[in-house]
Write a protein that holds these residues in place. Structure first.
Motif, PDB file in Angstrom:
ATOM      1  N   CYS A 188       0.816  -1.211   0.000  1.00 20.00           N
ATOM      2  CA  CYS A 188       0.000   0.000   0.000  1.00 20.00           C
ATOM      3  C   CYS A 188       0.857   1.271   0.000  1.00 20.00           C
ATOM      4  O   CYS A 188       1.908   1.316   0.629  1.00 20.00           O
ATOM      5  CB  CYS A 188      -0.905  -0.030   1.227  1.00 20.00           C
ATOM      6  N   ILE A 189       0.362   2.331  -0.677  1.00 19.04           N
ATOM      7  CA  ILE A 189       1.064   3.611  -0.679  1.00 19.04           C
ATOM      8  C   ILE A 189       0.331   4.672   0.152  1.00 19.04           C
ATOM      9  O   ILE A 189       0.723   5.831   0.165  1.00 19.04           O
ATOM     10  CB  ILE A 189       1.288   4.129  -2.121  1.00 19.04           C
ATOM     11  N   ALA A 190      -0.726   4.246   0.863  1.00 19.60           N
ATOM     12  CA  ALA A 190      -1.475   5.182   1.721  1.00 19.60           C
ATOM     13  C   ALA A 190      -1.972   4.447   2.963  1.00 19.60           C
ATOM     14  O   ALA A 190      -3.174   4.406   3.220  1.00 19.60           O
ATOM     15  CB  ALA A 190      -2.638   5.803   0.957  1.00 19.60           C
ATOM     16  N   PRO A 191      -1.073   3.846   3.744  1.00 14.52           N
ATOM     17  CA  PRO A 191      -1.517   3.018   4.871  1.00 14.52           C
ATOM     18  C   PRO A 191      -2.361   3.794   5.881  1.00 14.52           C
ATOM     19  O   PRO A 191      -2.150   4.987   6.108  1.00 14.52           O
ATOM     20  CB  PRO A 191      -0.206   2.533   5.496  1.00 14.52           C
ATOM     21  N   VAL A 192      -3.314   3.073   6.460  1.00 19.05           N
ATOM     22  CA  VAL A 192      -4.207   3.634   7.471  1.00 19.05           C
ATOM     23  C   VAL A 192      -4.048   2.809   8.742  1.00 19.05           C
ATOM     24  O   VAL A 192      -4.325   1.611   8.751  1.00 19.05           O
ATOM     25  CB  VAL A 192      -5.676   3.596   7.002  1.00 19.05           C
ATOM     26  N   ALA A 193      -3.564   3.423   9.794  1.00 15.08           N
ATOM     27  CA  ALA A 193      -3.375   2.747  11.085  1.00 15.08           C
ATOM     28  C   ALA A 193      -2.570   1.452  10.930  1.00 15.08           C
ATOM     29  O   ALA A 193      -2.891   0.430  11.532  1.00 15.08           O
ATOM     30  CB  ALA A 193      -4.726   2.456  11.731  1.00 15.08           C
ATOM     31  N   GLY A 194      -1.534   1.523  10.091  1.00 15.85           N
ATOM     32  CA  GLY A 194      -0.663   0.371   9.903  1.00 15.85           C
ATOM     33  C   GLY A 194      -1.209  -0.702   8.985  1.00 15.85           C
ATOM     34  O   GLY A 194      -0.601  -1.767   8.846  1.00 15.85           O
ATOM     35  N   MET A 195      -2.347  -0.443   8.350  1.00 20.03           N
ATOM     36  CA  MET A 195      -2.982  -1.421   7.469  1.00 20.03           C
ATOM     37  C   MET A 195      -2.978  -0.919   6.024  1.00 20.03           C
ATOM     38  O   MET A 195      -2.791   0.267   5.758  1.00 20.03           O
ATOM     39  CB  MET A 195      -4.436  -1.654   7.906  1.00 20.03           C
ATOM     40  N   HIS A 196      -3.210  -1.855   5.093  1.00 24.33           N
ATOM     41  CA  HIS A 196      -3.468  -1.464   3.712  1.00 24.33           C
ATOM     42  C   HIS A 196      -4.728  -0.600   3.686  1.00 24.33           C
ATOM     43  O   HIS A 196      -5.744  -0.954   4.294  1.00 24.33           O
ATOM     44  CB  HIS A 196      -3.700  -2.698   2.837  1.00 24.33           C
ATOM     45  N   CYS A 197      -4.666   0.505   2.957  1.00 19.23           N
ATOM     46  CA  CYS A 197      -5.820   1.409   2.947  1.00 19.23           C
ATOM     47  C   CYS A 197      -7.026   0.790   2.259  1.00 19.23           C
ATOM     48  O   CYS A 197      -8.166   1.034   2.636  1.00 19.23           O
ATOM     49  CB  CYS A 197      -5.450   2.736   2.281  1.00 19.23           C
ATOM     50  N   GLY A 198      -6.765   0.001   1.186  1.00 19.80           N
ATOM     51  CA  GLY A 198      -7.857  -0.642   0.463  1.00 19.80           C
ATOM     52  C   GLY A 198      -8.328   0.128  -0.750  1.00 19.80           C
ATOM     53  O   GLY A 198      -9.138  -0.391  -1.526  1.00 19.80           O
ATOM     54  N   GLN A 199      -7.833   1.367  -0.960  1.00 22.25           N
ATOM     55  CA  GLN A 199      -8.382   2.200  -2.031  1.00 22.25           C
ATOM     56  C   GLN A 199      -7.328   2.824  -2.945  1.00 22.25           C
ATOM     57  O   GLN A 199      -7.675   3.511  -3.897  1.00 22.25           O
ATOM     58  CB  GLN A 199      -9.244   3.313  -1.425  1.00 22.25           C
ATOM     59  N   CYS A 200      -6.045   2.582  -2.685  1.00 26.13           N
ATOM     60  CA  CYS A 200      -5.006   3.184  -3.524  1.00 26.13           C
ATOM     61  C   CYS A 200      -4.692   2.298  -4.723  1.00 26.13           C
ATOM     62  O   CYS A 200      -5.151   1.150  -4.830  1.00 26.13           O
ATOM     63  CB  CYS A 200      -3.740   3.442  -2.705  1.00 26.13           C
ATOM     64  N   ASN A 201      -3.885   2.830  -5.621  1.00 26.79           N
ATOM     65  CA  ASN A 201      -3.476   2.107  -6.828  1.00 26.79           C
ATOM     66  C   ASN A 201      -2.846   0.765  -6.490  1.00 26.79           C
ATOM     67  O   ASN A 201      -3.141  -0.255  -7.130  1.00 26.79           O
ATOM     68  CB  ASN A 201      -2.493   2.991  -7.602  1.00 26.79           C
ATOM     69  N   LYS A 202      -1.985   0.734  -5.484  1.00 24.80           N
ATOM     70  CA  LYS A 202      -1.262  -0.488  -5.151  1.00 24.80           C
ATOM     71  C   LYS A 202      -2.141  -1.514  -4.438  1.00 24.80           C
ATOM     72  O   LYS A 202      -1.929  -2.723  -4.585  1.00 24.80           O
ATOM     73  CB  LYS A 202      -0.027  -0.152  -4.318  1.00 24.80           C
ATOM     74  N   CYS A 203      -3.112  -1.049  -3.674  1.00 24.70           N
ATOM     75  CA  CYS A 203      -4.056  -1.997  -3.060  1.00 24.70           C
ATOM     76  C   CYS A 203      -4.888  -2.678  -4.145  1.00 24.70           C
ATOM     77  O   CYS A 203      -5.175  -3.880  -4.064  1.00 24.70           O
ATOM     78  CB  CYS A 203      -4.959  -1.280  -2.061  1.00 24.70           C
ATOM     79  N   ALA A 204      -5.285  -1.918  -5.165  1.00 23.07           N
ATOM     80  CA  ALA A 204      -6.035  -2.501  -6.275  1.00 23.07           C
ATOM     81  C   ALA A 204      -5.188  -3.540  -7.012  1.00 23.07           C
ATOM     82  O   ALA A 204      -5.673  -4.613  -7.388  1.00 23.07           O
ATOM     83  CB  ALA A 204      -6.479  -1.399  -7.235  1.00 23.07           C
ATOM     84  N   GLU A 205      -3.911  -3.221  -7.198  1.00 20.81           N
ATOM     85  CA  GLU A 205      -2.997  -4.160  -7.856  1.00 20.81           C
ATOM     86  C   GLU A 205      -2.831  -5.431  -7.023  1.00 20.81           C
ATOM     87  O   GLU A 205      -2.774  -6.540  -7.558  1.00 20.81           O
ATOM     88  CB  GLU A 205      -1.655  -3.477  -8.061  1.00 20.81           C
ATOM     89  N   ARG A 206      -2.780  -5.271  -5.705  1.00 17.10           N
ATOM     90  CA  ARG A 206      -2.632  -6.422  -4.812  1.00 17.10           C
ATOM     91  C   ARG A 206      -3.874  -7.322  -4.873  1.00 17.10           C
ATOM     92  O   ARG A 206      -3.759  -8.540  -4.973  1.00 17.10           O
ATOM     93  CB  ARG A 206      -2.390  -5.924  -3.385  1.00 17.10           C
ATOM     94  N   ARG A 207      -5.050  -6.707  -4.814  1.00 17.30           N
ATOM     95  CA  ARG A 207      -6.277  -7.489  -4.915  1.00 17.30           C
ATOM     96  C   ARG A 207      -6.319  -8.277  -6.221  1.00 17.30           C
ATOM     97  O   ARG A 207      -6.711  -9.443  -6.246  1.00 17.30           O
ATOM     98  CB  ARG A 207      -7.501  -6.563  -4.833  1.00 17.30           C
ATOM     99  N   ALA A 208      -5.911  -7.617  -7.296  1.00 16.14           N
ATOM    100  CA  ALA A 208      -5.930  -8.261  -8.611  1.00 16.14           C
ATOM    101  C   ALA A 208      -4.982  -9.455  -8.653  1.00 16.14           C
ATOM    102  O   ALA A 208      -5.268 -10.464  -9.313  1.00 16.14           O
ATOM    103  CB  ALA A 208      -5.561  -7.250  -9.693  1.00 16.14           C
ATOM    104  N   ALA A 209      -3.851  -9.359  -7.962  1.00 15.46           N
ATOM    105  CA  ALA A 209      -2.874 -10.456  -7.966  1.00 15.46           C
ATOM    106  C   ALA A 209      -3.458 -11.711  -7.328  1.00 15.46           C
ATOM    107  O   ALA A 209      -3.277 -12.828  -7.841  1.00 15.46           O
ATOM    108  CB  ALA A 209      -1.611 -10.023  -7.222  1.00 15.46           C
ATOM    109  N   PHE A 210      -4.161 -11.558  -6.217  1.00 23.65           N
ATOM    110  CA  PHE A 210      -4.779 -12.723  -5.590  1.00 23.65           C
ATOM    111  C   PHE A 210      -5.972 -13.222  -6.412  1.00 23.65           C
ATOM    112  O   PHE A 210      -6.213 -14.430  -6.511  1.00 23.65           O
ATOM    113  CB  PHE A 210      -5.213 -12.390  -4.158  1.00 23.65           C
ATOM    114  N   ARG A 211      -6.697 -12.279  -6.995  1.00 24.70           N
ATOM    115  CA  ARG A 211      -7.872 -12.655  -7.784  1.00 24.70           C
ATOM    116  C   ARG A 211      -7.481 -13.469  -9.010  1.00 24.70           C
ATOM    117  O   ARG A 211      -8.146 -14.465  -9.344  1.00 24.70           O
ATOM    118  CB  ARG A 211      -8.628 -11.393  -8.200  1.00 24.70           C
ATOM    119  N   VAL A 212      -6.402 -13.088  -9.695  1.00 21.18           N
ATOM    120  CA  VAL A 212      -5.994 -13.807 -10.899  1.00 21.18           C
ATOM    121  C   VAL A 212      -5.560 -15.240 -10.586  1.00 21.18           C
ATOM    122  O   VAL A 212      -5.660 -16.131 -11.428  1.00 21.18           O
ATOM    123  CB  VAL A 212      -4.864 -13.037 -11.641  1.00 21.18           C
TER     124      VAL A 212
END
Length: 231
Positions: A188-212
């Motif tokens: 993540c490039i915008a962490p929230v309280a030490g977690m993945h934010c869920g809404q940035c470019n890199k979080c979307a890329e991460r979700r896509a990696a597991f989805r594929v």
């Protein structure tokens, strides 16, 4: 085991999926691995570095040939100024293009200090986890060949840049990580309280990696994707 397999290879580790899998891939291939994290003052680095340390601690339990993480400081505030990567303002979201997350000179900066560290200690190979799908010019073969020429122009041992995943897709890389603790990586490039934010470019890329891969995503996200709120 050959001399090449026994020798130490440096690895640039960001804490994300690709570089974490690269560490595991090289260790599983019988290499002795020296990981590097280059700290530049970017807004996500405190959380990312902690994740990298946790990931290495876990896989180090399986691979005694993993050396302790070396953290190298290369501050960029004087160069980047008010860039979003430093300020945390206007972080590229999940709908942004790949170009939006480009960091000027990123691979050159990451490689240079780690390569010099390797030269000073006789490590002949430095690996980086760039994929075939990376769209940026500083992830192409010509760039790395030119970098090797420059960094090896002076006195001292030569360092070769290794790109094991250069011809691979994300799916091929993820397959190599199926036995690794990928839940400990951080993208993540915008962490929230030490977690993945869920809404940035890199979080979307991460979700896509597991989805594929058709794998459950083990990542705790602070927020749902923006797309889930669309009508």
């Amino acid at each position: 085991m050959s001399r090449t397999e026994q020798s130490t290879v440096g690895v640039l580790l960001s804490g994300g999926l690709d570089s974490g899998i690269l560490v595991g891939y090289l260790l599983g291939s019988g290499r002795h691995v020296q990981p590097f994290y280059v700290r530049s003052g970017l807004c996500w680095e405190a959380v990312e570095l902690l994740a990298a340390q946790r990931f290495l601690q876990r896989i180090g339990e399986r691979f005694p040939s993993l050396d302790p993480l070396v953290v190298l400081d290369l501050p960029l505030a004087d160069l980047y100024g008010d860039h979003w990567s430093l300020t945390g303002n206007n972080i590229p979201d999940e709908a942004s293009s790949d170009d939006a997350v480009y960091l000027p000179g990123r691979n050159a900066l990451l490689l240079l200090k780690a390569a010099l560290w390797c030269q000073l200690r006789g490590i002949e190979v430095l690996a980086i986890g760039v994929l075939a799908t990376n769209p940026f010019a500083d992830a192409k073969a010509d760039f790395f060949q030119a970098f090797e020429t420059v960094v090896n122009a002076g006195r001292g041992p030569r360092v070769r840049v290794l790109r094991p995943f250069a011809g691979w897709t994300k799916q091929q890389v993820m397959e190599q990580g199926k036995t690794l603790p990928l839940e400990l990586t951080f993208s993540c490039i915008a962490p929230v309280a030490g977690m993945h934010c869920g809404q940035c470019n890199k979080c979307a890329e991460r979700r896509a990696a597991f989805r594929v891969m058709g794998w459950p995503d083990p990542t705790p996200y602070a927020q749902p994707p923006l797309s889930s709120a669309s009508p």
